[in-house]
Design an enzyme around this catalytic site. Sequence first.
Site, PDB file in Angstrom:
ATOM      1  N   CYS A 179      65.888  27.699  -5.729  1.00  0.00           N
ATOM      2  CA  CYS A 179      66.676  28.049  -4.795  1.00  0.00           C
ATOM      3  C   CYS A 179      67.425  29.212  -4.253  1.00  0.00           C
ATOM      4  O   CYS A 179      66.473  29.821  -4.520  1.00  0.00           O
ATOM      5  CB  CYS A 179      68.206  28.101  -5.774  1.00  0.00           C
ATOM      6  SG  CYS A 179      68.574  25.963  -6.165  1.00  0.00           S
ATOM      7  N   ARG A 180      68.042  29.886  -4.019  1.00  0.00           N
ATOM      8  CA  ARG A 180      68.359  31.491  -2.956  1.00  0.00           C
ATOM      9  C   ARG A 180      69.298  31.681  -3.361  1.00  0.00           C
ATOM     10  O   ARG A 180      70.813  31.482  -3.620  1.00  0.00           O
ATOM     11  CB  ARG A 180      67.910  31.859  -1.713  1.00  0.00           C
ATOM     12  CG  ARG A 180      67.365  31.463  -1.116  1.00  0.00           C
ATOM     13  CD  ARG A 180      65.423  32.557  -1.588  1.00  0.00           C
ATOM     14  NE  ARG A 180      65.346  32.458  -2.848  1.00  0.00           N
ATOM     15  CZ  ARG A 180      63.468  32.975  -3.024  1.00  0.00           C
ATOM     16  NH1 ARG A 180      64.345  33.965  -1.967  1.00  0.00           N
ATOM     17  NH2 ARG A 180      64.139  33.015  -4.215  1.00  0.00           N
TER      18      ARG A 180
END
Length: 250
Positions: A2-3
């Site tokens: 993810c970010r």
Amino acid sequence: MCRHLAYLGEPVALGDLIVRPPHALLRQAWAPRTQSSGVVNADGFGVGWYADGDPVPARYRRTGPIWGDLSFADLARVVRSGAFLGAVRGATLPGADGEAAAAPLASGPWLFSHNGAVPGWPGTLTPLASTLPAAELLELEARTDAALLWALVLHRLRAGRSPGDALAETVTAAAEAAPDARLNLLLTDGEQIAATAWGNSLWYLSGPGRVVVASEPYDDDPLWQEVPEQTLVTARPSDVTLIPLKEFTA
């Protein structure tokens, strides 16, 4: 993978950090610059933000990619907040629980996100899950590694641990159970931010009256600072503190 990103400071439009910058989360969803595993984060996204006078944040979460949600683009243009957390999701396993699995996860004033993955999930974390009361396991928003990590953090917060201690103790325990896990955690209550760098990139940007902690810079401002691997970050608009996670035990 993810970010994610958390912001504290003067109120700004959500889109000023999440959509408009040249390397915002919108772009990181399909072209991250520093992600250590995977290149597409299209398995959902979300943002949680705080309104004046209300300690419980609002959330907007969806199962699809952030670039395909025109309603979010409109919302991000006009909603302003002095504290928010946004994330784009690359699922550890496909098809797990849809919108409920998208960060930020939440309880009371807290917003939480996990950038990473736990190899061997769920078996590797079963011993840690067994330390939680049954009632807290039943509160899990989703059947994912991130949701269980959030339950472990929340259990520590409810026991009176500080945000930094709650993250650090959870990360060191999870790393012991799953040594190859990537455990970048991000937590805020709208007043402070705590985050860990463990297995993936983490940066911060601080200036007069504001602070951002993010998986990677959303622009090329030279004031961005990279967080060393296996480090805890605690931040307010007035200060940022870095502590090696080796100083903590599970």
